[in-house]
Write a protein that holds these residues in place. Structure first.
Motif, mmCIF file in Angstrom:
data_model
loop_
_atom_site.group_PDB
_atom_site.id
_atom_site.type_symbol
_atom_site.label_atom_id
_atom_site.label_comp_id
_atom_site.label_asym_id
_atom_site.label_seq_id
_atom_site.Cartn_x
_atom_site.Cartn_y
_atom_site.Cartn_z
ATOM 1 N N VAL A 1 46.557 39.590 44.139
ATOM 2 C CA VAL A 1 46.208 41.144 43.909
ATOM 3 C C VAL A 1 45.241 41.654 45.059
ATOM 4 C CG1 VAL A 1 44.645 42.455 42.267
ATOM 5 C CG2 VAL A 1 46.255 41.173 41.325
ATOM 6 N N PHE B 1 49.922 45.683 39.750
ATOM 7 C CA PHE B 1 49.732 44.433 38.806
ATOM 8 C C PHE B 1 51.248 43.801 38.544
ATOM 9 C CE2 PHE B 1 45.551 45.492 38.497
ATOM 10 C CZ PHE B 1 44.970 44.470 38.376
ATOM 11 N N LEU C 1 48.147 51.594 39.606
ATOM 12 C CA LEU C 1 47.552 50.230 39.086
ATOM 13 C C LEU C 1 48.602 49.346 38.457
ATOM 14 C CD1 LEU C 1 44.772 49.202 38.956
ATOM 15 C CD2 LEU C 1 44.576 50.070 36.839
ATOM 16 N N ARG D 1 43.418 42.734 34.480
ATOM 17 C CA ARG D 1 42.280 43.286 35.479
ATOM 18 C C ARG D 1 41.186 42.473 35.172
ATOM 19 N NH1 ARG D 1 41.252 49.665 34.749
ATOM 20 N NH2 ARG D 1 39.851 49.261 36.189
ATOM 21 N N ALA E 1 42.009 38.829 36.697
ATOM 22 C CA ALA E 1 41.914 38.915 38.140
ATOM 23 C C ALA E 1 40.393 38.530 38.644
ATOM 24 C CB ALA E 1 42.569 39.832 38.842
ATOM 25 N N VAL F 1 39.054 47.381 45.763
ATOM 26 C CA VAL F 1 38.798 46.326 44.889
ATOM 27 C C VAL F 1 37.887 46.526 43.637
ATOM 28 C CG1 VAL F 1 37.891 43.824 44.641
ATOM 29 C CG2 VAL F 1 39.431 44.708 46.725
ATOM 30 N N ARG F 2 36.942 46.944 43.887
ATOM 31 C CA ARG F 2 35.594 47.700 42.860
ATOM 32 C C ARG F 2 36.457 48.377 41.962
ATOM 33 N NH1 ARG F 2 31.968 48.097 47.199
ATOM 34 N NH2 ARG F 2 30.820 46.193 47.275
ATOM 35 N N GLU F 3 37.418 49.213 42.607
ATOM 36 C CA GLU F 3 37.947 50.294 41.386
ATOM 37 C C GLU F 3 38.853 49.364 40.379
ATOM 38 O OE1 GLU F 3 38.627 54.062 42.674
ATOM 39 O OE2 GLU F 3 39.968 54.297 41.054
ATOM 40 N N VAL F 4 39.672 48.580 41.183
ATOM 41 C CA VAL F 4 40.872 47.863 40.455
ATOM 42 C C VAL F 4 40.175 46.752 39.541
ATOM 43 C CG1 VAL F 4 42.743 46.672 40.631
ATOM 44 C CG2 VAL F 4 42.649 48.507 42.154
ATOM 45 N N LEU F 5 39.377 46.180 40.057
ATOM 46 C CA LEU F 5 38.863 45.043 39.256
ATOM 47 C C LEU F 5 37.392 45.104 38.486
ATOM 48 C CD1 LEU F 5 39.598 42.129 41.857
ATOM 49 C CD2 LEU F 5 41.050 42.859 39.894
ATOM 50 N N GLY F 6 36.903 46.243 38.552
ATOM 51 C CA GLY F 6 35.618 46.669 38.150
ATOM 52 C C GLY F 6 35.830 47.136 36.536
ATOM 53 N N VAL F 7 35.997 46.239 35.880
ATOM 54 C CA VAL F 7 36.335 46.703 34.380
ATOM 55 C C VAL F 7 35.013 46.535 33.584
ATOM 56 C CG1 VAL F 7 38.849 46.165 34.232
ATOM 57 C CG2 VAL F 7 37.329 44.437 34.055
ATOM 58 N N LEU G 1 54.228 46.539 32.092
ATOM 59 C CA LEU G 1 53.035 46.078 31.438
ATOM 60 C C LEU G 1 52.395 47.125 30.683
ATOM 61 C CD1 LEU G 1 51.511 44.762 34.611
ATOM 62 C CD2 LEU G 1 52.357 43.508 32.873
ATOM 63 N N ARG H 1 45.091 44.717 50.096
ATOM 64 C CA ARG H 1 44.700 44.667 51.611
ATOM 65 C C ARG H 1 45.943 45.444 52.217
ATOM 66 N NH1 ARG H 1 40.749 44.435 54.811
ATOM 67 N NH2 ARG H 1 39.740 42.573 54.077
ATOM 68 N N ARG I 1 44.552 36.284 41.503
ATOM 69 C CA ARG I 1 43.486 37.227 41.946
ATOM 70 C C ARG I 1 43.667 37.308 43.624
ATOM 71 N NH1 ARG I 1 38.411 38.896 41.904
ATOM 72 N NH2 ARG I 1 37.392 38.944 43.994
ATOM 73 N N PHE J 1 39.501 49.152 51.266
ATOM 74 C CA PHE J 1 39.860 47.970 50.604
ATOM 75 C C PHE J 1 38.797 47.485 49.575
ATOM 76 C CE2 PHE J 1 39.440 43.352 50.742
ATOM 77 C CZ PHE J 1 40.516 42.915 49.720
ATOM 78 N N ARG J 2 37.563 47.532 50.199
ATOM 79 C CA ARG J 2 36.514 46.937 49.085
ATOM 80 C C ARG J 2 36.158 47.815 47.967
ATOM 81 N NH1 ARG J 2 33.601 44.808 54.152
ATOM 82 N NH2 ARG J 2 34.213 42.605 54.071
#
Lengths: 349, 250
Positions: free
Chosen positions: B223, B156, B152, A13, A16, B241-247, A4, B228, B220, B237-238
């Motif tokens: 991911v 993905f 990361l 990202r 998702a 999630v914030r870091e991975v999806l917090g774009v 990727l 998890r 989603r 976990f939370r």
């Protein structure tokens, strides 16, 4: 499989994290921003054909009672119908279990940015009054905001002031309902799930009352919002964040020092105004204004040139204030007296 | 950096643990433990390999051995038993363990075929090596940041592999192909509209958006499922999630 690329990774990202609105009446337009509690998107309500803001609470795998709690929160905020509070339109659940709200799309700038462009002290105080009025209304309805700060206040294109982000608000028994004997709401803490346990710090440090910063959830009440409003007033007067409420007496000293050093329209701030800010931001909550209404009353009194409850004036200050308030009348009287004196002097029989 | 052989095959299947793989890896039950380790290896072998190549300047062959050796020893000596989610993220803990392991190996001059002998699963190192070549690393790349980014990327990639598998199983390959065409297109500049997709797949636009929504939802979910598995507590976990999806907003 091909690796990727960085660009694709960024896109995935985003993908998702996008809310799945396929079964709803909303159409995603773009992301507006994100905060601690979730992301805000600009969406189109395809039925009413208008753009609204959709906030998705970004807590994955929510605890079972969270949805119910969030719905309750939405219902309560929906009751806060006030021109200074962003109206909530709808609440629902995405297919992945995340709860969302839709609310009026507010266009304008945050108080943080807007305040840089306002110079006259009276205008800053008028804006502050409008913030206070929205918060006072919420208090009457039993809702404590708990995260008041310049970032959470929007000033619209027509000068309208809106208090935003009620995500970590706390619900108490509504005073008006209690008095009316109506359908009372039990004291509760309805922000999102585990974050509200006693000992957990919610809010923004510089604008957070000492009891809130210490994580004493039980001690947080309307006076904690009074503190935050005092901190906003400090921000508007001094154009910087207030000192962090870390320890006494250092905090109170620093506060007094900063207020004494602040200037408005090339003049030091008047003592009554500094006293209003100091009282709102008192370390001990019993020394603060009991209600936001009392704070509003003092600001109004100050703007009208009347005595404020937060400051005991000496005779000289009373006279000066009186003369300043009635300066036109005083000028007339003085002119009359001078003319009278001149007449006595020149036209003596 | 690309002069030698490759071992292993295309074994990038990600074993599902239905919960935290870290907790599973600490289980008293051997089967659960093995499954937990296998999930952790699948999630982290690639960033580990690339990190060894970048930070420790190892050759392809040595990096392969060290990667295999690290995971073999982690399992044998139960490295992950010492992990405390309250102190650090698992990824950071794993990288610290890895640095310690390689420093020890270097100190003892044990550049043996330790890992190679203890091959624990078929890993497609050739693919990882090709990825390193494609990344065009600059001299200023910080190895720790590189490890984070590669973790990361690996997450993905695993999620995409699972997604494809799930779509295959559910008989929804057309859904996947639409997703592939729209969300996985390589060319950033290429703008595809729903109308174009509808013409291409001979479907109404509403179906295109529905199919896309389905696959995105699945993606989603997967991911989150992998996150998890790669975290040990709800809090971790939370935060992940914030870091991975917090774009950032576009």
């Amino acid at each position: 499989m091909k690796p990727l690329s960085d660009g694709l990774l960024r896109r995935l990202r985003r993908v998702a994290d996008l809310p799945d609105l396929s079964d709803s009446k909303y159409r995603l337009i773009r992301k507006l921003g994100s905060g601690g509690m979730g992301n805000v998107y600009l969406v189109e309500d395809t039925v009413l054909r208008r753009e609204v803001a959709l906030k998705v609470i970004n807590i994955p795998d929510p605890p079972p009672d969270l949805t119910a709690r969030m719905l309750r929160e939405a219902r309560i905020i929906a009751r806060l119908e006030h021109p200074g509070i962003v109206p909530l339109h709808d609440v629902g659940e995405l297919p992945d279990g995340r709860v969302y709200y839709t609310m009026k799309r507010v266009q304008g700038s945050s108080l943080e940015r807007y305040s840089k462009s306002i110079e006259p002290l009276s205008e800053r105080l008028r804006i502050f009054q409008r913030i206070c009025q929205a918060v006072a209304f919420a208090h009457v309805r039993g809702v404590i905001h708990r995260d008041l700060k310049p970032e959470n206040v929007m000033v619209g294109g027509f000068g309208e002031v809106l208090v935003m982000d009620w995500g970590i608000a706390k619900l108490q028994e509504a005073p008006d309902e209690k008095a009316a004997g109506g359908e009372g709401v039990a004291s509760d803490d309805f922000s999102s799930g585990p974050q509200t346990r006693s000992g957990t710090v919610l809010g923004t440090p510089a604008f957070m009352a000492p009891e809130q910063a210490r994580g004493q959830v039980e001690a947080v009440d309307a006076r904690s919002d009074v503190y935050a409003l005092g901190a906003i007033l400090f921000f508007l007067l001094c154009r910087k964040n207030p000192p962090l409420p870390e320890a006494e007496p250092a905090f109170t000293k620093q506060l007094a020092w900063d207020l004494a050093a602040a200037r408005a329209e090339d003049r030091p701030l008047s003592r009554p105004l500094r006293a209003i800010c100091t009282r709102a931001m008192a370390w001990d909550n019993s020394a603060r204004y009991d209600t936001v209404t009392a704070l509003i009353a003092d600001i109004e009194a100050f703007l009208d040139g009347r005595a404020v409850s937060a400051y005991r004036e000496n005779l000289l200050e009373i006279a000066r204030r009186f003369l300043f308030k009635y300066r036109f009348l005083a000028g007339l009287v003085l002119t009359y007296l001078i003319i009278r004196l001149l007449m006595i002097f020149f036209f003596r029989p | 950096m690309h002069d030698d052989t490759h071992i292993g095959g295309a074994g990038s299947r990600f074993p599902q643990t239905r919960g935290s793989a870290i907790i599973a890896a600490r289980s008293g039950d051997a089967e659960t433990r093995n499954r937990g380790y296998a999930a952790l290896v699948a999630g982290y072998w690639k960033p580990v390999y690339k990190y060894i190549r970048l930070k420790w300047h190892q050759s392809n062959e040595d990096a392969k051995d060290l990667t295999q050796g690290f995971f073999a020893q982690a399992m044998e000596k139960e490295f992950f038993q010492g992990y405390d989610p309250a102190k650090a993220r698992f990824r950071t803990f794993l990288r610290t363990c890895l640095d310690g392991y390689i420093a020890n190996e270097n100190k003892a001059g044990k550049r043996l075929k330790r890992g190679g002998n203890a091959q624990i699963m078929g890993l497609d190192f050739e693919n990882a090596e090709g990825e390193i070549r494609e990344l065009q690393l600059s001299a200023g790349t910080v190895p720790e940041d590189f490890f984070e980014r590669e973790s990361l990327r690996s997450l993905f990639e695993v999620a995409l592999a699972r997604l494809k598998e799930a779509c295959e199983t559910a008989g929804k390959m057309q859904h996947y192909r639409i997703f592939e065409r729209y969300d996985l297109r390589e060319d950033e500049a290429e703008k595809i509209t729903y109308d174009q997709l509808a013409a291409e797949f001979d479907l109404p636009v509403s179906q295109i958006t529905n199919h896309l929504a389905y696959v995105r939802r699945e993606f989603r979910r997967l991911v989150l499922e992998i996150l998890r598995e790669l975290t040990a507590s709800d809090e971790e976990f939370r935060s992940e999630v914030r870091e991975v999806l917090g774009v950032d907003p576009e």
